[in-house]
Motif scaffolding. Structure first.
Motif, PDB file in Angstrom:
ATOM      1  N   THR A 136       3.665   5.876  -4.074  1.00  0.00           N
ATOM      2  CA  THR A 136       3.072   6.904  -3.243  1.00  0.00           C
ATOM      3  C   THR A 136       3.934   8.151  -3.305  1.00  0.00           C
ATOM      4  O   THR A 136       5.056   8.149  -3.778  1.00  0.00           O
ATOM      5  CB  THR A 136       2.982   6.432  -1.773  1.00  0.00           C
ATOM      6  N   SER A 153      -4.112   8.632   4.183  1.00  0.00           N
ATOM      7  CA  SER A 153      -3.709   7.934   2.967  1.00  0.00           C
ATOM      8  C   SER A 153      -2.228   7.578   2.995  1.00  0.00           C
ATOM      9  O   SER A 153      -1.834   6.500   2.540  1.00  0.00           O
ATOM     10  CB  SER A 153      -4.026   8.790   1.738  1.00  0.00           C
ATOM     11  N   GLN A 154      -1.391   8.483   3.536  1.00  0.00           N
ATOM     12  CA  GLN A 154       0.028   8.190   3.623  1.00  0.00           C
ATOM     13  C   GLN A 154       0.302   7.042   4.589  1.00  0.00           C
ATOM     14  O   GLN A 154       1.110   6.157   4.314  1.00  0.00           O
ATOM     15  CB  GLN A 154       0.795   9.422   4.077  1.00  0.00           C
ATOM     16  N   ARG A 166      -1.782   4.667   5.469  1.00  0.00           N
ATOM     17  CA  ARG A 166      -2.269   3.416   4.877  1.00  0.00           C
ATOM     18  C   ARG A 166      -1.285   2.897   3.832  1.00  0.00           C
ATOM     19  O   ARG A 166      -0.992   1.697   3.768  1.00  0.00           O
ATOM     20  CB  ARG A 166      -3.646   3.655   4.246  1.00  0.00           C
ATOM     21  N   SER A 167      -0.762   3.791   3.013  1.00  0.00           N
ATOM     22  CA  SER A 167       0.202   3.374   1.996  1.00  0.00           C
ATOM     23  C   SER A 167       1.451   2.786   2.647  1.00  0.00           C
ATOM     24  O   SER A 167       2.043   1.834   2.127  1.00  0.00           O
ATOM     25  CB  SER A 167       0.574   4.561   1.109  1.00  0.00           C
ATOM     26  N   VAL A 175       0.747  -0.676   3.655  1.00  0.00           N
ATOM     27  CA  VAL A 175       0.747  -1.514   2.456  1.00  0.00           C
ATOM     28  C   VAL A 175       2.184  -1.844   2.053  1.00  0.00           C
ATOM     29  O   VAL A 175       2.509  -2.980   1.685  1.00  0.00           O
ATOM     30  CB  VAL A 175       0.000  -0.809   1.303  1.00  0.00           C
ATOM     31  N   MET A 226      -7.192  -1.253  -0.851  1.00  0.00           N
ATOM     32  CA  MET A 226      -6.139  -0.912   0.090  1.00  0.00           C
ATOM     33  C   MET A 226      -6.582  -1.190   1.529  1.00  0.00           C
ATOM     34  O   MET A 226      -5.786  -1.601   2.365  1.00  0.00           O
ATOM     35  CB  MET A 226      -5.745   0.552  -0.089  1.00  0.00           C
ATOM     36  N   ALA A 231       0.195  10.828  -7.814  1.00  0.00           N
ATOM     37  CA  ALA A 231       0.683  10.467  -6.477  1.00  0.00           C
ATOM     38  C   ALA A 231       1.386  11.651  -5.830  1.00  0.00           C
ATOM     39  O   ALA A 231       1.280  11.860  -4.613  1.00  0.00           O
ATOM     40  CB  ALA A 231       1.622   9.272  -6.570  1.00  0.00           C
ATOM     41  N   ASP A 263      -7.593   2.417  -3.461  1.00  0.00           N
ATOM     42  CA  ASP A 263      -7.834   3.110  -2.194  1.00  0.00           C
ATOM     43  C   ASP A 263      -9.264   3.631  -2.211  1.00  0.00           C
ATOM     44  O   ASP A 263      -9.514   4.831  -2.313  1.00  0.00           O
ATOM     45  CB  ASP A 263      -6.840   4.253  -2.001  1.00  0.00           C
TER      46      ASP A 263
END
Length: 926
Positions: A95, A169-170, A172-173, A176, A190, A458, A493
């Motif tokens: 990421t 998105s950040q 969620r990453s 993960v 994701m 990324a 994702d």
């Protein structure tokens, strides 16, 4: 991306005087492994040293560690709080947020806030469970307070995880990454991984604390918060969060603390500090920045205050807190104007950075542009490394940016970004946004299907929104957006891909869906693909068809335009999913013909994809021979173009193995797939979709060659992996579930599945059939195939009435949808004949089986193992009726089956004992 390692770091590492970050240790270990005479396995050495590093790093939490002298490794970094070492694989590409997971280091100059810290402790321990919300305006110190609190209480928790939550998105990453740290399998989807991680936290047997820093709206970030189990802190300036937890309003510093902060960071009297704090509104960030500026410029307090009176800039109310102190704008306007006077290029650099993400940005990204991409003076500055570093030093001197990783990454605080943007004239602001977008264009590596480009994609991703890239009309910046959408899809994702494609489609086409240009139609294709990947098959089909019909009638495109044929890929794909095999076949044939007569860049690869998709359709309609002819050609072409070990070559070989399986050449299919599956795992990863599909082929080959014990283990593991990686309702997961159920049935029949084999098979089959019905409808061939398998399980359990009630309608529906000659229909006919015999309708059973064999002979499938079973069953029934005269004897039919499957195959043994055989259906991937 490998880290850089200085000589000082290597010396410190070898001498034991300093513990560097893991990313640097890993680089040294890998380099020394490559140089070693005994040639050790680099990955094994990395794992060994990772364990040693973890022990040493844990010890550093409790003891002081000597630091390098100036010029060596930075000594201000705190050890990560249960964060994975940099460079640890997380099941996908890296990421763009490297600090996610570890708290920032404590601020040695932290002042006051005892009341807030005490309130945080009390509210976190309150009942019922709720997240703690730190709310306040930008720059008021919410993050600093959270950092201080984390470092004070860290020993009370087993896991402390810091998440930058400005973008979904950040966040969620980061979840993960936490899943990877806690040994949770990382899914291709994701969203599935995030849901699994939240469930793990809510039922955890360990103590955890998670900080969501600078959270976006509750609608975006709220679904990512655990609902129980540990401690959650949210820092935000969004007042909507106040209704979602126990809120603490973070106000400005008390005057005494402001004075103490100023006097501790600069040479200033009490009265001057008091006067300066008053004009700056006691806002912590403003106080710190003012102190930094005075330290750099040596400006007196009186001169500073005089400039404030002349240079004050009102903070805009639109889209930001209304109570934002104007003195903050004044403070940063002064420094920005001084930068303008010293260097126009540096001022343009800061303006551009203010139109990008507030997260760290690498100098590598900035160096990608020059005066050919961005007009001077900024373009010239970016094109000269020395000039760029001079500009960075100037901005650091004025306290407008911070530097990380030995100056290779820089960061502009979001408050500084606001002030800088507001200080620009409309023309300057438009130019700054344009420069930001041009930087993204210059940086964009394109080719998102190539994994080598993922690192740069990324890094680009966080800047798409702040740079307002979706609002641009230039094809080049739209290509950046399209590549990012594709990249998000490829890393799994799907929701992020969907969200960005929705935003882009709305910006480019408006609410009326005014689709006119190639980029917009490409965006529609990506939107539909994301919908299909998330299981929204009908919505994807509608969108694909709308775009396709418009393209065919649009004078700028037309039915023979390349974009029209690209969109036809999606129409054919959704047709395969929804069971419209004839339409899919027609479209794929048209695409193959089109590309065979076309020329230009990329046409050869487009032709190969079209041929591969046509082979997929051939497999679904039961024409495995035609599919085999295509895949054999593709394997040879890709071997010549990419090499034997390229992942695209290996994927084509996997498709060829599926063709062999469909032709009944089970041993050959198993051998071929086993030869390539390790290569796929190595070049992709063990949880990649293509690997999961290949593992299902291995499971099928094992079962069909009679290796039931290994097939049972393999199919069970494949089903578990698919469920974890793709989600329970994914079509590939449902196929894996039915493969496992079929294996359970056959193993139970051979006494290889234990006492509960049949009941497990039935429970799994009924759940799978119901999921197929919900996702695909009652008449989809996939649903009907699953129902046929369920009927076979019920017959094995002795449930003859229920078996026929399910199997007979499925047979008739398959015959109507696919025709009597389709392998699915023929397998269902064999099962129905077994039901008819049990109900004493022997002659009707004979008629069904004879028709099935006639259809098989017409298609050249009479020697397929399923048809040999059909012949055996027919001979058994005729023997019961005493009508064997003039027909092939049972012994001859069994001999044919034995020649294909082997004498010791469980099915051969069973029919030799006079037991009628069953046929199941294993649909290939679509």
């Amino acid at each position: 991306m490998p880290d850089t390692v200085s000589h000082e770091t290597v010396s410190a590492l070898l001498g034991g005087t300093f513990i560097p970050r893991w990313s640097k240790v890993e680089c040294v270990v890998r380099q020394l492994s490559a140089m070693a005479v005994h040639r050790p396995d680099p990955d094994a050495e990395v794992q060994r040293f990772l364990e040693l590093w973890a022990v040493a790093n844990d010890a550093r939490n409790e003891t002081s560690v000597p630091v390098l002298p100036e010029g060596g490794e930075p000594a201000t970094q705190d050890p990560p709080l249960d964060a994975p070492p940099p460079g640890t694989p997380l099941g996908g590409p890296p990421t763009a947020e490297p600090q996610t997971g570890s708290a920032p280091p404590p601020n040695p100059g932290f002042t006051g806030r005892a009341d807030v810290l005490n309130a945080m402790t009390a509210k976190l321990n309150g009942e019922p469970w709720l997240p703690l919300i730190l709310h306040g305006i930008s720059g008021v110190g919410k993050t600093s307070i959270a950092v201080e609190f984390v470092h004070r209480v860290r020993a009370e928790f087993d896991v402390v995880w810091w998440i930058v939550a400005e973008q979904v998105s950040q966040a969620r990453s980061a979840l993960v990454a936490l899943g990877a740290r806690r040994d949770l399998p990382i899914s291709q989807d994701m969203g599935q991984t995030v849901r699994s991680m939240l469930g793990r936290l809510e039922s955890a047997d360990f103590k955890w604390l998670i900080v969501f820093d600078n959270a976006a709206s509750p609608e975006e970030i709220g679904p990512l918060l655990p609902a129980a189990g540990g401690a959650v802190i949210v820092t935000t300036r969004n007042a909507d969060w106040l209704e979602h937890g126990r809120a603490i309003n973070v106000d400005v510093l008390p005057r005494a603390d402001s004075v103490r902060l100023l006097q501790g960071s600069s040479d200033v009297s009490f009265d001057e500090a008091d006067q300066l704090a008053g004009r700056l509104g006691d806002l912590p960030l403003a106080l710190e920045q003012a102190a930094a500026m005075r330290s750099a410029t040596k400006i007196s307090v009186s001169d500073y205050l005089r400039l404030l009176g002349k240079q004050a800039t009102l903070v805009l109310n639109q889209g930001r807190p209304r109570d934002y102190p104007e003195t903050v704008a004044s403070a940063f306007a002064v420094t920005f104007n001084q930068v303008k006077r010293e260097s126009a290029g540096t001022a343009q650099l800061l303006a551009m950075l203010s139109c990008l993400s507030a997260e760290p940005i690498s100098l590598t990204l900035l160096r990608a542009a020059d005066d050919g991409d961005i007009r001077p003076p900024l373009g010239r500055l970016l094109g000269q490394d020395a000039a760029l570093r001079d500009a960075v030093r100037l901005l650091r001197r004025f306290g407008l940016i911070s530097a990380l990783d030995e100056g290779e990454r820089i960061q502009v605080h979001r408050l500084v970004q606001l002030i800088v943007r507001d200080s620009l004239t409309p023309t300057e602001r438009a130019q700054a946004y344009a420069n930001a977008r041009r930087l993204l264009v210059a940086t964009n590596p394109g080719q998102p299907d190539t994994t080598l480009t993922w690192e740069m994609h990324a890094q680009i991703g966080p800047h798409i929104g702040p740079a307002r890239a979706v609002e641009a009309s230039e094809p080049a910046i739209r290509r950046v957006v399209l590549d990012q959408i594709r990249y998000l899809y490829l890393i799994g994702d799907f929701e992020g891909s969907l969200r960005l494609s929705e935003d882009a489609c709305l910006a480019w086409a408006g609410p009326q869906d005014d689709w006119r240009d190639d980029e917009t139609f490409a965006c529609v294709d990506r939107l539909a693909l994301a919908q299909a990947s998330l299981g929204r098959y009908s919505a994807a089909d509608v969108l694909y068809r709308r775009a396709w019909e418009r393209l065919k009638t649009d004078p700028s495109f037309g039915p023979r335009h390349r974009r029209t044929f690209r969109t036809a890929i999606g129409v054919a794909h959704s047709s395969r999913i929804l069971g419209r095999y004839d339409e899919a076949q027609r479209l794929e044939k048209e695409r193959v013909d089109y590309y065979r007569t076309s020329s230009g860049p990329g046409v050869e690869e487009e032709l190969r994809r079209a041929q591969s998709n046509l082979a997929v359709t051939y497999r679904l309609i039961g024409d495995f021979e035609s599919a085999k002819d295509i895949d054999e050609e593709l394997v040879e072409r890709r071997r010549q173009t990419y090499g034997e070990e390229n992942y695209q070559t290996l994927f084509s070989i996997s498709n060829l193995a599926r063709d062999l399986y469909g032709l009944g050449q089970y041993a050959d299919a198993l051998k071929l797939q086993r030869q390539t599956i390790d290569g796929l795992r190595t070049r992709l990863n063990s949880r990649h979709l293509w690997v999961l599909l290949a593992e299902r082929t291995v499971a099928l080959g094992l079962r069909k060659t009679g290796q039931l014990t290994e097939a049972l283990r393999y199919s069970r593991e494949n089903f578990k992996l698919c469920s974890g990686e793709l989600g329970s309702d994914n079509a590939h997961t449902l196929a894996a579930a039915m493969t496992y159920a079929n294996t359970l049935r056959e193993a139970a029949a051979a006494d290889s599945a234990g006492e509960r084999g049949y009941s497990l098979a039935y429970s799994l089959s009924i759940d799978t059939v119901n999921r197929y019905r919900r996702r695909f409808g009652d008449e989809n061939p996939l649903t009907l195939a699953a129902a046929t398998n369920q009927a076979a399980i019920l017959r094995a359990m002795g449930e003859r009435i229920r078996a026929r009630r399910i199997g007979e309608p499925a047979y008739h529906a398959l015959e109507q949808r696919l025709g009597a000659g389709h392998p699915y229909t023929q397998a269902a006919a064999i099962g129905l004949a077994n039901d008819l015999v049990v109900d004493h309708e022997h002659h009707e059973a004979v008629r069904r089986l004879e028709n099935t064999l006639d259809n098989a002979r017409a298609a050249g499938r009479e020697m397929h193992p399923d048809m040999l079973l059909c012949a055996v069953n027919l001979a058994l029934i005729r023997r019961e009726l005493g009508e064997e005269s003039g027909m092939p004897p049972l012994s001859s039919c069994i001999d044919d089956l034995r020649a294909v499957l082997g004498q010791d195959h469980p099915v051969v043994v069973a029919v030799g004992r006079g037991k009628r055989a069953e046929c199941d259906i294993e649909p290939p991937p679509f």
